[in-house]
Every structure is written in structure tokens, then in C-alpha cells.
Design a protein around this motif. Structure first.
Motif, PDB file in Angstrom:
ATOM      1  N   ALA C  42     -90.452 -43.615  34.604  1.00  0.00           N
ATOM      2  CA  ALA C  42     -89.753 -43.497  33.320  1.00  0.00           C
ATOM      3  C   ALA C  42     -90.623 -43.941  32.149  1.00  0.00           C
ATOM      4  N   SER C  43     -91.442 -44.963  32.388  1.00  0.00           N
ATOM      5  CA  SER C  43     -92.200 -45.515  31.263  1.00  0.00           C
ATOM      6  C   SER C  43     -93.277 -44.562  30.766  1.00  0.00           C
ATOM      7  N   GLU C  44     -93.556 -43.508  31.527  1.00  0.00           N
ATOM      8  CA  GLU C  44     -94.600 -42.574  31.098  1.00  0.00           C
ATOM      9  C   GLU C  44     -94.059 -41.468  30.197  1.00  0.00           C
ATOM     10  N   HIS C  45     -92.761 -41.494  29.928  1.00  0.00           N
ATOM     11  CA  HIS C  45     -92.177 -40.396  29.156  1.00  0.00           C
ATOM     12  C   HIS C  45     -91.498 -40.909  27.886  1.00  0.00           C
ATOM     13  N   ASN C  46     -91.410 -40.028  26.922  1.00  0.00           N
ATOM     14  CA  ASN C  46     -90.617 -40.305  25.727  1.00  0.00           C
ATOM     15  C   ASN C  46     -90.057 -38.962  25.272  1.00  0.00           C
ATOM     16  N   TYR C  47     -88.788 -38.730  25.598  1.00  0.00           N
ATOM     17  CA  TYR C  47     -88.231 -37.399  25.426  1.00  0.00           C
ATOM     18  C   TYR C  47     -87.654 -37.178  24.031  1.00  0.00           C
ATOM     19  N   ALA C  48     -87.672 -35.933  23.632  1.00  0.00           N
ATOM     20  CA  ALA C  48     -87.089 -35.546  22.353  1.00  0.00           C
ATOM     21  C   ALA C  48     -86.679 -34.082  22.450  1.00  0.00           C
ATOM     22  N   MET C  49     -85.950 -33.603  21.440  1.00  0.00           N
ATOM     23  CA  MET C  49     -85.565 -32.206  21.424  1.00  0.00           C
ATOM     24  C   MET C  49     -85.829 -31.612  20.053  1.00  0.00           C
ATOM     25  N   GLY C  50     -86.256 -30.362  20.057  1.00  0.00           N
ATOM     26  CA  GLY C  50     -86.381 -29.621  18.811  1.00  0.00           C
ATOM     27  C   GLY C  50     -85.315 -28.540  18.782  1.00  0.00           C
ATOM     28  N   ARG C 208     -83.516 -24.144  21.429  1.00  0.00           N
ATOM     29  CA  ARG C 208     -83.710 -25.562  21.738  1.00  0.00           C
ATOM     30  C   ARG C 208     -85.007 -25.738  22.515  1.00  0.00           C
ATOM     31  N   ILE C 209     -85.784 -26.718  22.111  1.00  0.00           N
ATOM     32  CA  ILE C 209     -87.034 -27.010  22.807  1.00  0.00           C
ATOM     33  C   ILE C 209     -86.996 -28.456  23.242  1.00  0.00           C
ATOM     34  N   ASP C 214     -94.586 -37.782  22.706  1.00  0.00           N
ATOM     35  CA  ASP C 214     -95.886 -38.418  22.502  1.00  0.00           C
ATOM     36  C   ASP C 214     -97.045 -37.594  23.038  1.00  0.00           C
ATOM     37  N   LYS C 215     -96.765 -36.425  23.628  1.00  0.00           N
ATOM     38  CA  LYS C 215     -97.869 -35.624  24.146  1.00  0.00           C
ATOM     39  C   LYS C 215     -98.165 -34.503  23.169  1.00  0.00           C
ATOM     40  N   LEU C 216     -99.454 -34.197  23.006  1.00  0.00           N
ATOM     41  CA  LEU C 216     -99.837 -33.291  21.923  1.00  0.00           C
ATOM     42  C   LEU C 216     -99.689 -31.821  22.292  1.00  0.00           C
ATOM     43  N   SER C 217     -99.985 -31.477  23.524  1.00  0.00           N
ATOM     44  CA  SER C 217     -99.945 -30.053  23.860  1.00  0.00           C
ATOM     45  C   SER C 217     -98.655 -29.711  24.583  1.00  0.00           C
ATOM     46  N   THR C 218     -97.577 -29.680  23.818  1.00  0.00           N
ATOM     47  CA  THR C 218     -96.287 -29.275  24.379  1.00  0.00           C
ATOM     48  C   THR C 218     -95.639 -28.310  23.394  1.00  0.00           C
ATOM     49  N   PRO C 219     -94.726 -27.477  23.879  1.00  0.00           N
ATOM     50  CA  PRO C 219     -94.030 -26.576  22.954  1.00  0.00           C
ATOM     51  C   PRO C 219     -93.331 -27.343  21.839  1.00  0.00           C
ATOM     52  N   LEU C 220     -92.789 -28.506  22.184  1.00  0.00           N
ATOM     53  CA  LEU C 220     -92.095 -29.298  21.169  1.00  0.00           C
ATOM     54  C   LEU C 220     -93.058 -29.704  20.061  1.00  0.00           C
ATOM     55  N   ASN C 221     -94.221 -30.171  20.488  1.00  0.00           N
ATOM     56  CA  ASN C 221     -95.189 -30.618  19.494  1.00  0.00           C
ATOM     57  C   ASN C 221     -95.688 -29.464  18.643  1.00  0.00           C
ATOM     58  N   MET C 223     -93.990 -26.765  17.875  1.00  0.00           N
ATOM     59  CA  MET C 223     -92.930 -26.451  16.913  1.00  0.00           C
ATOM     60  C   MET C 223     -92.930 -27.458  15.767  1.00  0.00           C
ATOM     61  N   MET C 224     -93.143 -28.729  16.096  1.00  0.00           N
ATOM     62  CA  MET C 224     -93.092 -29.751  15.051  1.00  0.00           C
ATOM     63  C   MET C 224     -94.284 -29.666  14.112  1.00  0.00           C
ATOM     64  N   ARG C 225     -95.409 -29.142  14.629  1.00  0.00           N
ATOM     65  CA  ARG C 225     -96.576 -28.952  13.759  1.00  0.00           C
ATOM     66  C   ARG C 225     -96.349 -27.789  12.811  1.00  0.00           C
ATOM     67  N   GLN C 226     -95.669 -26.748  13.308  1.00  0.00           N
ATOM     68  CA  GLN C 226     -95.639 -25.490  12.569  1.00  0.00           C
ATOM     69  C   GLN C 226     -94.385 -25.280  11.734  1.00  0.00           C
ATOM     70  N   SER C 227     -93.449 -26.230  11.760  1.00  0.00           N
ATOM     71  CA  SER C 227     -92.207 -26.008  11.016  1.00  0.00           C
ATOM     72  C   SER C 227     -91.953 -27.146  10.045  1.00  0.00           C
ATOM     73  N   ASN C 228     -91.028 -26.870   9.139  1.00  0.00           N
ATOM     74  CA  ASN C 228     -90.501 -27.946   8.307  1.00  0.00           C
ATOM     75  C   ASN C 228     -89.469 -28.690   9.141  1.00  0.00           C
ATOM     76  N   ILE C 229     -89.740 -29.949   9.413  1.00  0.00           N
ATOM     77  CA  ILE C 229     -88.868 -30.690  10.322  1.00  0.00           C
ATOM     78  C   ILE C 229     -87.946 -31.608   9.527  1.00  0.00           C
ATOM     79  N   GLN C 230     -86.682 -31.576   9.925  1.00  0.00           N
ATOM     80  CA  GLN C 230     -85.703 -32.489   9.329  1.00  0.00           C
ATOM     81  C   GLN C 230     -84.946 -33.165  10.463  1.00  0.00           C
TER      82      GLN C 230
END
Lengths: 257, 404, 252
Positions: C42-50, C208-209, C214-221, C223-230
Motif C-alpha cells: 500500500a505504501s508504494e501507491h498514491n491513488y487519484a482520479m481524473g 474517468r481516468i 506520484d508517477k509521471l508516466s501514467t494516463p492520469l498524469n 491528462m493533468m499535464r495537458q488540461s486545465n485542472i480544477q
């Protein structure tokens, strides 16, 4: 009671407090769950309990194992973003081989309409139909293979897909203009829309064909007789400065307010 | 699943105006949670009234000192019951003592309550009544004798030195008790005032508003009880005492009203994102309970009545009656204050786009009957306490004067 | 790209991911491989959703899938996720609805007024970095797990509902069967098995993504690089971990 000595009543009360206090501490020690505080202010064991919940949706990778052809077809079609279980329902039991019945094969129009019924709030470009107008007597899969839903024939009109735009344009001053008047649409667009995007006019000169001062309203502009309409004219040299037309006027509803 | 509960939710959903988050159809803190701050307010208020006599030497209030203490005790026993009853798992309530979350405002409830009940109220009452308990034990027989022996913890020493020590202890505990009573009810205000997600609750003034409304409610309750018990015992009312009670009630009401007005003006002036939905709430679903009952009947009315009775040459009989009526109205007002905070604070959506509804059930765990029962219970307890520990001066005639 | 560049990139990566360097250096590649396939850490992950607003079609499949997957009561008062429809008219009026959480989709718009813009917003627990619900839980029955998911301990929750009051997003409810707080778990039982949350799995447009924050090469990341995030209600300082792209200012 002598001075300097603790009064009797304090001893009595103190004894009771000590008794209650100690027993509470002892009881507390006994009842705190074992794993509490291991990872934070909670029962660490709870994480395992939550993680052991039963899985209902197997995930499309599981379907790959037996239904490779269908998954491959789907993954190459416009339905590539769908999961198998989006339409076929939760199938973890089926995937593990324990289910007595197969997942349902939805055949009616209802399921498809869940996504494809026209709703104004749906994103522009998302294929939507008006249920009553779009082949009302037929089932969807007569024309569209759910695993590769691209229609074999071209849609009748642009509004089949671009309903939101068509709805706006229909009540605007540009209502008489067909889409093709402004957009050059390659025939391939109807089959592979996203890889053959129609051209959008953006030069001022294009709008000037009709709206520039001193230009006669064309009687045959790409096949449309426009002389019947009152077309507003502007001096393109002075009107709007360096702005392009569409920066102020939305072409599908070009209000001049 | 309880079908009646589901039907209730369906009815609530029918009454929604505007948009609410789908999970907001259910109103979570019911009438029981209204009763909880109402009762703790009475406890804290009654205790603060008692401390006026002890610490601030307001001699006029002496006839109500012991009555106020016993009132506080009777109500403090009941205070946690509505909370416990409204839990989804009442049997797990003890966890709050096992693993209190240090960051939770609510987790401290058990400790604040235990401190107040055990250390402040019980100790003060024990020292205050110790001499009498020893005497009552000597005068009674059988079970009653055993009871007094147990409750006095076998204490026998009634020498002047020991009694003088009792008085000193009571004084010391009262001094400790004033901040504790402030803590008890200010803390209840904090439970609501610290919920930043709810703009109706979230206010730094909440604990202070709670506190002063508590003082108002405590004074008026003791006034009512003093009036009724004295009449029932066919004794004469001490006019000086009643005057003092009424005067303190009047001043506390003025402070309470000022604080509430400050809170109101502050919100209106800041006019944050939530102001529109809160205005809609106040002018629709809360209009009767807030504007009419709480402010008009519960605050302005009693203020005018008290002012009229206190500062005009009214005959004493009419004066007393006016005080009594004002105190009754104050109680109704304070109860609706609690209602408006607890229920009102849940009647609007956190999307600030709509209002929900609360329908009070008659029966059931969180119904009107339970609520009434919980409101009557402290009076039954008080009746028993008054029988066991008569607080009247004439019950201790053979003792020496209070101050040694 | 030349070979030297690749080497430099590799070295840079080693600096960026000291944990990986340590693992490779100390245990050797074999052990590293073994640990990757085995026990969930568990300690190796930090989950989020886009959530990509512009992709949501309001079909409500996510709501349905969530209820099935997580055994959420089907009555229309209990949702771990739901979809809201916003309609902003040209006269400035904003209309929001979410009939039955959107589980059966949405009816056509009745009003004849001109619409300025309209869209769907999927909602769920934001799994806040500073969760107010966890802050207020008196007994420690709701908590933020090591992998950044806010969970409820059903066997320990006393049902006081303070967490429901404290959540600014209306993401919690009281389960009428267990009398304990219910909420989205990011499908904890799925993600710890390497599957996606049911709503993400089932979403037909991939609005939904789900992934690692905390990982750089993921679909979530990406999306967060390429969009306006709120995020929702940023002023609450809850630091939500559900990130919306192109979210309209009217959404609360």
C-alpha cells in the motif's frame, strides 16, 4: 481533624476516584482492538476486510482470454473505449467459470439509447440520434454491429452526429445554408470522421463573399441562391480591425448584437 | 431495510426545492440532536447560576443555589442519552473512550462530560451535601440509612473543622467549575461551529452564542423550578431572590440577543457564496421557528416583559407572574434556537442550490415521543433528587449558618 | 537520439527515483522483479482520479456499475458516485439536476429558453489529502489508508454521522442496512488486485481516468499535464484528489 493532615472526606473521595480511574484504564487497555494504531489512528485490520470485498466486474482483460476476436474487433472500432461489461453487465462470476448463465446479450434499442439518444448536454461530436426519427422500426444491430458500430452507409445528414450544432444553426440567420456551403467535406468523413476532418473556413475573405460591402449577394453561392435574403454588409477594411470574423460572430448563430 | 424509513425519505425527496446532492435526501441529525444541546445548555446555565451565589457572593440568590446544583445534576444525567440513542450503533459508543480521535471535536465529548459530571458536579454536590448526608443517615433507618451511608462514602466527620473544609472545597470546585461549565457548552457550540462544510454552522461566534443562550436557559429554568417548587411546598417566594433571577435573566438575554445580532449582521455584511440559499432558508422553511418563535416570542417578548416588570412599580404578585411567564417563553425560544441551529443547518444543500425537508416522526427511535420522554426524564430524576437531598433551607434548620 | 543521451536520461531517472536505485542496488534485479509480482504494498501507491468533463455523456453507467460492484442500496438516496447535469441558460439561470443520481440517464430538457452551455459532471468522494471527514470521526473509524484512499471501518463505525456533516461534497451516506457511514472506496478491493475501479472500467467514453498521482508516466498524469485542472470547492482546503478537466465555474 488536625491541621496539616489530609481531611477524611478527601481520602474517601480520593479512594473512589482512584478506584474508578484505575478500573477505567484497565478496561480500556483490554478493549482496544489489537491492530488499532499500527498504521495510523484506525484498525489496520479494517484495510484487509475492505480489500476482501467480492469483485463483480471482471474487467475487459479477463474477456480477452476466451473472446479475443470480439475484443479485438471492438478495440479497433469506435467502441474501443467501451469495456465489455459496459453492455454485457458484471461478469466476474462468468469469467471465473462459476456462473450458471451467460452474460446477457442486449438486443433492444434501450441500451444503445442510454448513450446515443440525443441530449443537448452531451458533448458536441458524440454520435446521437433522435429516437423517433432514426429508423424507429429497426433494432440497432440490424445496421450497426455493436463490436464495430460504424454504419455501412453514410448518414443522411450532418445533424445525425452534429445535432447540437444543427439545433443552434436551425434557428439562426444561417439556417438556409447547408453545412457544405462553408465546410468542404470529404466523402471519407462519413465513414472515418475523425481521420478526415472537414475544412473550416477562417479567412475574412470567405465571409466577404456575401457580407463585404459593395459585393453583390451571390445568386449562386456554391449552389445556393442568396438574393432572396437580406444579407448584412460591412466594410471589411474598417469593420472589426484585425480580428477574424469568427472571433466575434459564431458562424452557426451569427448574432450581430 | 426499514420500509417506514424509506417512505419517509421518499416523502422528503418530494419536498426538495432546487437541487440537492443525491445523498442529501436524508437529514442525519434529528430531533434527538436538538435535545442534546438544549439539555447541556440547561446544565451549564444552571451551574453558572449556582456559581453566581458561591463565587460572586450574590446573596439574594442563596435560596436557589442548591436547587440549581441538583437541577444541573438531573439534566446532566440525561444529556448523553439522546446522543447515544441517535447513534447507528449505540453499543459501540464506548469506543469514544477507547480510541478517541485527537483531531475530532466530537471525540472530546466523553472526556468533557466525564470531567464535568464526575469532577465538577458530583464533587461539588458531595461536599455541599456531605454534612447533611451524615445527619440524614443518623435520622433514617433501613434501606434509606444504607443509601446515605453509601452515598456519603461512610463519612462521619461533622466537626466544625471538617464542615469548614467542605465549604472551602465547594468554593474551590465552583471556581474550577465555571470554566468547566463554559467548556461543556462552549464545546457543544464548537462541535457545530467548526464544521467548515456547513456555512450556517461554521462561525467562530458559535461557542459563545451557545454559551450565553445556555446561561439564559439555565437561569430561566431555575426560576421556573423555584417558582413551582415553592408554590407546591406552600412556602412563600423570596421576592429579592426572584428579582435577582429576573435581572440576571434580563441581562443575559440582552447579551445573547446582541451576540446573535452580531452574528447575523456579520454574515449579511460578508455576504459569502452561501448567503442566497441561507436567506431563502430563513425566509421560507425557518421563518416561523426563527423569526416568530425564537426572536419575537423567545427573545424580544420576554425582554419587554422583564423590563416592564423590573423597572416599573408593578405589585409583587404581578411581577412574579410576569417573571414566570417570561421564563416560560424563554424556554420555548431557546428550544427553537437549538432547533434552528441543528435542523436548520441541515435543511439546505451543500451545493447551495436547494432546500430539503425534515419531517418529525411521531414514534420510532428518533420520533417525537422519544424526544418528549427525554425532555420529561430529567424532571423525574430531579423529583427523586429533591426527595433524597432536599435542598431547602428548612430541611437543614438544625445546622449552623452556611458561612462559618 | 544518440546513445549518450539515453544514458544521461537513465542516470537522471536514477536520481529522480532514489527508491528504485536503492532497490536495484541493494537487492539486485531478481528480488525487485519478485516483489513486483507478489504482495500488494500500500505504501508504494498514491491513488487519484481524473474526470474529463468534455467526455462525459451522462449515460449513468458508472452509477449503476458502482452500485452493483459495491453492493450499494439501490434506493435513490444512497450513492458512492453520481452524475449531475448542469444547464446554464443565456439569461444566467443555472439549473442542476441528478434524477436518481443519473443512474437511468437524463430526460430531455423541458425548458424552451436558450441554452448558453450545458454538460455533465460525474461526482464521487474526492479522497481529499486533508479529509474533513477523517478529521471529525470521533473514534477513528474512517481513515486515510497508506495508498491515499479514504475508507470506512464498518465494524468500528458508531454511526454518529459527524463525517456526513463534515463532507463538503455530499459524498457520504448512512447505509440503512449496516447503520454505518458509506462512501466511495475507489473500489479498494479492485485496485489492490490491479483492476480499475468499476466506474472507470465501465465508462464508455473513458471520461474517468484512474491512476497513480506520484508517477509521471501514467494516463492520469498525461491528462493533468495537458488540461486545465480544477478541483471542487478548492477554498475548503481539503486538497481533493479527484481532478476535473475544464470544469465550469458554476459547478459546486
Amino acid at each position: 481533624m488536625k491541621s496539616g493532615k489530609i481531611p477524611n472526606q478527601v481520602l474517601q473521595v480520593g479512594f473512589v476516584f482512584l478506584l474508578v480511574g484505575t478500573s477505567m484504564i484497565l478496561v480500556r487497555q483490554h478493549f482496544i482492538p489489537e491492530s488499532f494504531g499500527e498504521l495510523g489512528h484506525y484498525r489496520a485490520d479494517a484495510v484487509g476486510v475492505i480489500a476482501s470485498h467480492e469483485i463483480q466486474f471482471a474487467g475487459w482483460q479477463a474477456c480477452m482470454e476466451c473472446h479475443e476476436d470480439q475484443v479485438a474487433a471492438k478495440n479497433n472500432s469506435f467502441h474501443r473505449t467501451l469495456s465489455c461489461e459496459t453492455c454485457h453487465g458484471a461478469a466476474a462470476e462468468h469469467a471465473s467459470g462459476e456462473a450458471e448463465e451467460d452474460p446477457p446479450l442486449p438486443t433492444g434499442r434501450a441500451l444503445c439509447l442510454t448513450c446515443h439518444r440525443y441530449l443537448v448536454s452531451r458533448p458536441t461530436g458524440f454520435p446521437q440520434i433522435i429516437e423517433e426519427l432514426h429508423e424507429p422500426a429497426k433494432l440497432c444491430h440490424t445496421c450497426h454491429d455493436p463490436h464495430d458500430p460504424t454504419p455501412s452507409e453514410r448518414p443522411e445528414s450532418c445533424s445525425g452526429c452534429h445535432a447540437a450544432i444543427a439545433r443552434v444553426k436551425a434557428v439562426s440567420h444561417h439556417a438556409p445554408l447547408d453545412c457544405e456551403v462553408c465546410h468542404e467535406v470529404a466523402p471519407e468523413h462519413f465513414l472515418r470522421p475523425r481521420s478526415n476532418i472537414p475544412r473550416k473556413p477562417f479567412e475574412r475573405a470567405f465571409c466577404g463573399n456575401c457580407h463585404a460591402a459593395g459585393v453583390d449577394t451571390p445568386a449562386n453561392f456554391r449552389g445556393v441562391d442568396l438574393t432572396a435574403f437580406e444579407v448584412p454588409k460591412v466594410d471589411q477594411d474598417t469593420h472589426g480591425g484585425t480580428l477574424l470574423c469568427w472571433q466575434c460572430h459564431y458562424q452557426h448563430s451569427p448574432e450581430a448584437r | 431495510m426499514n420500509p417506514a424509513h424509506q417512505a419517509q425519505l421518499e416523502a422528503a425527496l418530494q419536498q426538495v426545492t432546487g437541487f440537492i446532492y443525491p445523498n442529501e435526501a436524508e437529514l442525519h441529525w434529528s430531533i434527538l440532536v436538538v435535545i442534546y444541546p438544549y439539555i447541556t445548555g440547561l446544565v451549564a446555565g444552571a451551574f453558572i447560576l449556582a456559581s453566581l451565589e458561591k463565587v460572586f457572593k450574590v446573596k439574594d440568590l442563596q435560596p436557589t443555589y442548591r436547587l440549581a446544583l441538583l437541577t444541573a445534576l438531573a439534566f446532566v444525567f440525561v444529556a448523553p442519552i439522546p446522543l447515544q440513542a441517535h447513534l447507528g450503533h449505540p453499543e459501540r459508543a464506548f469506543e469514544i473512550f477507547l480510541t478517541p480521535n485527537p483531531s475530532s471535536a466530537m471525540a472530546m465529548f466523553g472526556f468533557v462530560y466525564a470531567w464535568y459530571l464526575m469532577v465538577v458536579l458530583l464533587l461539588e454536590i458531595w461536599f455541599e451535601f456531605r454534612e447533611d448526608m451524615v445527619r440524614w443517615r443518623q435520622q433514617s433507618r433501613g434501606l434509606k440509612k444504607l443509601f446515605y451511608w453509601l452515598i456519603s462514602l461512610g463519612s462521619r466527620d461533622v466537626s466544625p473543622g471538617a464542615v469548614a473544609f467542605d465549604h472551602k472545597a465547594v468554593y474551590a470546585i465552583t471556581i474550577l467549575g465555571i470554566p468547566s461549565a463554559f467548556l461543556l457548552h462552549g464545546y457543544v457550540g464548537f462541535i457545530f461551529g467548526s464544521v467548515k462544510a456547513n456555512p450556517f454552522w461554521s462561525s467562530v461566534l458559535m461557542p459563545i452564542v451557545f454559551l450565553f443562550s445556555a446561561i439564559v436557559s439555565g437561569i430561566s429554568l431555575v426560576l421556573i423550578l423555584y417558582y413551582i417548587t415553592t408554590l407546591l411546598r406552600r412556602k412563600t417566594l423570596d421576592q429579592k431572590c426572584l428579582n435577582a433571577l429576573a435581572a440576571f435573566l434580563f441581562y443575559a438575554l440582552i447579551i445573547d440577543l446582541s451576540l446573535e445580532s452580531l452574528d447575523f449582521i456579520h454574515r449579511l455584511y460578508e455576504s459569502e457564496e452561501s448567503i442566497e440559499i441561507l436567506a431563502e432558508l430563513i425566509f421560507s422553511k425557518l421563518f416561523i421557528s426563527l423569526a416568530i418563535v425564537q426572536i419575537l416570542l423567545g427573545t424580544i417578548g420576554p425582554l419587554l416583559l422583564l423590563a416592564f416588570a423590573l423597572f416599573t412599580g408593578l405589585p409583587n404578585e404581578l411581577k412574579r407572574l410576569a417573571f414566570f411567564i417570561a421564563a416560560i417563553f424563554v424556554q420555548v425560544g431557546i428550544f427553537s434556537t437549538r432547533w434552528n441551529v441543528v435542523i436548520g443547518g441541515q435543511l439546505f444543500s451543500k451545493s447551495f442550490r436547494g432546500l430539503t425537508a425534515y419531517k418529525l416522526e411521531l414514534g420510532g427511535q428518533e420520533g417525537l415521543l422519544t424526544a418528549l420522554g427525554l425532555l420529561i426524564l430529567p424532571f423525574i430524576i430531579l423529583y427523586v433528587l429533591l426527595k433524597l437531598f432536599p435542598p431547602w433551607d428548612d430541611a437543614r434548620t438544625d445546622t449552623k449558618p452556611t458561612e462559618g | 537520439m544518440s546513445k549518450t543521451y539515453e544514458r544521461r536520461e537513465f542516470l537522471a531517472d536514477l536520481v529522480k527515483f532514489p527508491c528504485a536505485t536503492l532497490l536495484l542496488g541493494v537487492s539486485g534485479p531478481i528480488k525487485a522483479l519478485a516483489s513486483a509480482g507478489n504482495e500488494y504494498q500500500a505504501s508504494e501507491h498514491n491513488y487519484a482520479m481524473g474526470v474529463q468533463i468534455e467526455k462525459c455523456i451522462g449515460c449513468g453507467k458508472c452509477v449503476e456499475a458502482c452500485k452493483i460492484e459495491n453492493d450499494v442500496p439501490m434506493e435513490p438516496y444512497y450513492f458512492r458516485t453520481w452524475v449531475e447535469r448542469y444547464i446554464i441558460y443565456t439569461d444566467g439561470e443555472v439549473s442542476v439536476d441528478s434524477p436518481n443520481g443519473g443512474i437511468n440517464g437524463f430526460p430531455p430538457v423541458e425548458s424552451d429558453k436558450d441554452i448558453l452551455r450545458t454538460f455533465f459532471v460525474p461526482k464521487l468522494c474526492n479522497h481529499c489529502e486533508n479529509p474533513p471527514c477523517v478529521q471529525v470521526c470521533p473514534v477513528g473509524a474512517t481513515f486515510k489508508s497508506q495508498d491515499g484512499v479514504v475508507l470506512v471501518d464498518d465494524d468500528y463505525c458508531i454511526g454518529c454521522r459527524y463525517c456526513i456533516q463534515a463532507c463538503p461534497y455530499g459524498a457520504r451516506f448512512l447505509d440503512p442496512r449496516t447503520h454505518t457511514a458509506g462512501k466511495c472506496t475507489f473500489c479498494y478491493h479492485r485496485i489492490t488486485e490491479g483492476l480499475l475501479p468499476a466506474c472507470v472500467e465501465i465508462c464508455p467514453t473513458q471520461a474517468r481516468i484512474f491512476g497513480e498521482l506520484d508517477k509521471l508516466s501514467t494516463p492520469l498524469n498525461r491528462m493533468m499535464r495537458q488540461s486545465n485542472i480544477q478541483v471542487l470547492k478548492a477554498h475548503m482546503n481539503t486538497e481533493p484528489k479527484v481532478f476535473y478537466s475544464d470544469l465550469d465555474g458554476e459547478v459546486r
